[in-house]
Design an enzyme around this catalytic site. Structure first.
Site, mmCIF file in Angstrom:
data_model
loop_
_atom_site.group_PDB
_atom_site.id
_atom_site.type_symbol
_atom_site.label_atom_id
_atom_site.label_comp_id
_atom_site.label_asym_id
_atom_site.label_seq_id
_atom_site.Cartn_x
_atom_site.Cartn_y
_atom_site.Cartn_z
ATOM 1 N N GLU A 125 0.871 -1.163 0.000
ATOM 2 C CA GLU A 125 0.000 0.000 0.000
ATOM 3 C C GLU A 125 0.914 1.220 0.000
ATOM 4 O OE1 GLU A 125 -2.767 0.203 3.277
ATOM 5 O OE2 GLU A 125 -3.471 2.176 2.616
ATOM 6 N N ARG A 155 4.921 -12.702 9.880
ATOM 7 C CA ARG A 155 5.670 -11.508 9.520
ATOM 8 C C ARG A 155 6.979 -11.461 10.293
ATOM 9 N NH1 ARG A 155 1.838 -7.498 9.015
ATOM 10 N NH2 ARG A 155 3.229 -5.759 9.275
ATOM 11 N N LYS A 202 4.077 0.508 10.164
ATOM 12 C CA LYS A 202 4.105 1.719 9.341
ATOM 13 C C LYS A 202 3.614 2.922 10.127
ATOM 14 C CE LYS A 202 3.336 0.252 4.682
ATOM 15 N NZ LYS A 202 2.267 0.088 3.704
HETATM 16 P P1 ATP Z 1 -0.185 -1.811 7.220
HETATM 17 O O1 ATP Z 1 -0.123 -2.449 8.562
HETATM 18 O O2 ATP Z 1 -0.230 -0.329 7.218
HETATM 19 O O3 ATP Z 1 -1.125 -2.479 6.266
HETATM 20 P P2 ATP Z 1 1.905 -3.298 6.062
HETATM 21 O O4 ATP Z 1 3.218 -3.314 6.713
HETATM 22 O O5 ATP Z 1 1.045 -4.493 6.063
HETATM 23 O O6 ATP Z 1 1.216 -2.060 6.642
HETATM 24 P P3 ATP Z 1 1.632 -3.240 3.192
HETATM 25 O O7 ATP Z 1 2.043 -2.190 2.263
HETATM 26 O O8 ATP Z 1 0.210 -3.619 3.227
HETATM 27 O O9 ATP Z 1 2.108 -2.773 4.607
HETATM 28 O O10 ATP Z 1 2.542 -4.511 2.985
HETATM 29 C C1 ATP Z 1 2.814 -5.078 1.729
HETATM 30 C C2 ATP Z 1 3.127 -6.535 1.892
HETATM 31 O O11 ATP Z 1 4.233 -6.711 2.770
HETATM 32 C C3 ATP Z 1 1.952 -7.280 2.498
HETATM 33 O O12 ATP Z 1 1.761 -8.481 1.759
HETATM 34 C C4 ATP Z 1 2.398 -7.577 3.897
HETATM 35 O O13 ATP Z 1 1.846 -8.778 4.346
HETATM 36 C C5 ATP Z 1 3.922 -7.654 3.762
HETATM 37 N N1 ATP Z 1 4.564 -7.288 5.032
HETATM 38 C C6 ATP Z 1 4.394 -6.148 5.713
HETATM 39 N N2 ATP Z 1 5.100 -6.173 6.861
HETATM 40 C C7 ATP Z 1 5.755 -7.355 6.904
HETATM 41 C C8 ATP Z 1 6.646 -7.973 7.825
HETATM 42 N N3 ATP Z 1 7.006 -7.386 8.965
HETATM 43 N N4 ATP Z 1 7.117 -9.210 7.529
HETATM 44 C C9 ATP Z 1 6.757 -9.811 6.386
HETATM 45 N N5 ATP Z 1 5.922 -9.286 5.470
HETATM 46 C C10 ATP Z 1 5.417 -8.064 5.715
#
Ligand code: ATP
Ligand code: MG
Length: 562
Positions: free
Chosen positions: A39, A265, A275
């Site tokens: 996002e 994650r 974020k």
């Molecule tokens: P928000 O919590 O604001 O949605 P987010 O960290 O999930 O933030 P996204 O931009 O939606 O941000 O993430 C893009 C992709 O990265 C998603 O598929 C998410 O699952 C993955 N992702 C985000 N944070 C992690 C993490 N700490 N470890 C592994 N994958 C992650």
């Protein structure tokens, strides 16, 4: 090591790759298509790197492809700046989406048509309740939700209202479109989830073309289906959304049937990967920007000097699992050191200089000495380093009154200057406060190159820089951004910020070869650590960021365990 062994060691292996392999073997999947779906509401961090390496990795290993898709369904928080930065970071990490760059917003028209399809088939309705009422009526884990008084609306009325929503007839937040599933479902995500909301916010790509936007849940699975994604890999918080993901695929005439699989994650000690928190650190000025070298963002790590290869290696070594866990920052640092030890050229730099005058060295003369660029890599060759009568050494490499275990320079003591000569300290010059400001030494011309022909030994080898040729620099030393391994575990997370996470030192003395170094280049300052030339470096006054010191706390932990 035989080939089979090296293959099992090198090829990543985890439950997701097992599933993908089985799907290919059974013919359920002909060619693997994955996606990385950020996002655009912030910069990418090391957690995203785990997801990027997994998605692009699985595709590459199976001869499939991976899409980069911006999940841009919430214009309130999204910006073009983030889109540009995310693309740059994915490329920097070493991955290429080719022509497969997509935006969920490209599918707004199709998604809208599918929403009408749900209305027409009796599976969606317009709800006039406020967001608060919807929340209050959703029920809890132990109590079923209450049906909306608008749930029984007829199809034509719903269709009319939804079209008016799109046409801008209603104020923000006044009405939503909901799926009609089951208000008493055990899984709260199935209690008539919201599919569309009214929101007047200009979108970075569609401008003010829309005043209704699909929710994440309505956009994500359908976008996957449109792109022919075979394996939709996401983090565990979406596990409870999977029944809804599948319900939508079941109730819509989508062109393909993606499979959602969740993994844990990445959590990392001494930092934050949320974020929301990262945005707060940046906007409140706790750090200097998204690429502050103390942040776990990819742009921060790049500026800090972490090589993309080391981050990919880290992602592979921590692996993919279904259970949440936290990885030590020291382990990431270990991967970075391992890489830099092999690749970074060595240079000499004095961070806290004290002047040395070699009294028996001819005045006005100088010479060039040969220094090895990288003892780990013969191909890196050698370079010439100027030596003269006046030098700088590190202030803490000298002690006037050394304790027993201090083997470096002291009055009357002989040490080696790396690649140069043996020198002996004969005298000191002090200022009015009794502080030593200069050391008077003599050198032994017979020890050129750093060895004595008579075989006599010294117990210390010091780095040094010729005073006449030194380049002045600023060096920024970094430590963990948070003192607590789990920021906020014992209260306010911001209270765990490390007040000593940045120390900038001026007046450092670099060997001349470091003067014209390109921003981003990483070298090892001998005996000190790895340092990356900062983007703000000007040739008049270079700035270096300490990537990491040389001491590997992870190796130490490992040594204790074995
Ligand atoms: P928000 O919590 O604001 O949605 P987010 O960290 O999930 O933030 P996204 O931009 O939606 O941000 O993430 C893009 C992709 O990265 C998603 O598929 C998410 O699952 C993955 N992702 C985000 N944070 C992690 C993490 N700490 N470890 C592994 N994958 C992650
Ligand atoms: Mg997310």
């Amino acid at each position: 090591m035989n080939t089979a062994e090296s293959e099992t060691k090198d090829a990543p292996h985890d439950f997701i790759r097992d599933i993908v392999r089985d799907d290919l073997a059974a013919g359920r999947t002909r060619s693997v298509v994955t996606r990385f779906p950020p996002e655009p509401n912030g910069y990418l961090h090391i957690g995203h790197a785990k997801s990027i390496c997994l998605n692009f990795g699985v595709a590459a290993e199976t001869g499939g492809r991976c899409h980069l898709r911006f999940d841009d369904t919430n214009p309130a928080k999204e910006e073009e700046e983030y889109i540009t930065a995310i693309k740059e970071d994915v490329r920097w990490l070493g991955f290429d989406w080719g022509e497969h760059l997509y935006f969920a917003s490209d599918y707004f028209e199709q998604l809208y048509a599918w929403a009408e399809h749900l209305i027409e088939t009796g599976f969606a309705y317009v709800d006039d309740q406020s967001a608060d009422e919807i929340r209050a009526n959703r029920g809890t884990l132990t109590e079923p939700g209450r049906e909306s008084p608008f749930r029984g609306r007829g199809e034509q009325e719903n269709l009319d209202l939804f079209r008016q929503m799109r046409a801008g007839a209603f104020p923000d937040g006044s009405r939503v479109l909901r799926a009609k599933i089951d208000m008493s479902a055990g899984n709260i995500n199935l209690r008539d989830p919201v599919l569309y909301r009214v929101l007047r916010a200009p979108h970075p790509r569609t401008g003010d073309g829309w005043c209704i936007y699909p929710t994440y849940d309505f956009a994500h699975g359908q976008s996957d289906a449109i792109e022919g994604i075979t394996h939709s890999l996401c983090t565990l918080e979406f596990e409870d959304h999977r029944p809804l993901y599948e319900w939508l695929l079941d109730h819509l005439p989508v062109p393909s049937r993606p499979r959602q699989i969740e993994f844990a994650r990445l959590n990392l000690t001494h930092t934050v990967l949320s974020k929301r928190r990262l945005i707060q650190l940046v906007t409140e000025g706790h750090v200097g920007g998204w690429d502050d070298p103390r942040l776990p963002t990819l742009s921060g790590m790049r500026r800090r000097g972490f090589p993309p290869e080391a981050i990919r290696d880290f992602a592979q070594r921590i692996g993919i699992a279904k259970a949440d866990s936290t990885v030590e920052m020291a382990y990431l640092e270990h991967c970075v050191r391992e890489h830099l030890n092999r690749t970074a050229e060595r240079r000499m730099a004095v961070l806290d200089p004290i002047k040395v005058v070699i009294e028996n060295y001819p005045e006005g003369e100088s010479e060039m000495l040969t220094a090895v660029n990288n003892p780990q890599d013969e191909a890196a060759g050698t370079r010439q380093v100027p030596f003269g009568r006046e030098l700088y050494i590190e202030r803490d490499d000298f002690m006037e009154d050394p304790p027993k275990k201090f083997f470096r320079l002291a009055p009357g003591r002989e040490v080696r200057l790396r690649y140069a000569y043996f020198v002996t300290c004969e005298d000191m010059v002090k200022d009015g406060d009794g502080r030593v400001v200069e050391l008077k030494c003599r050198y032994d011309p017979a020890t050129r190159g750093g060895n004595a022909p008579d075989g006599r030994k010294v117990k210390a080898t010091l780095h040094w820089v010729s005073a006449a040729d030194a380049v002045d620099a600023e060096v920024r030393l970094y430590d963990h951004l948070f003192t607590h391994p789990d920021p906020g575990a014992e209260g306010d997370w911001l209270a765990d910020l490390n007040p000593g996470s940045l120390a900038a030192i001026e007046g450092c003395k670099l060997e001349p070869a470091l003067g014209g170094i390109a921003p981003g280049a990483v070298v090892q300052f001998e005996r000190q650590g790895y340092f990356a030339a900062d983007k703000e470096s000007a040739t008049s006054r270079p700035i270096f960021n300490r990537t990491l010191g040389l001491r590997d706390s992870w190796a130490k932990v490992q040594a204790k365990q074995t």
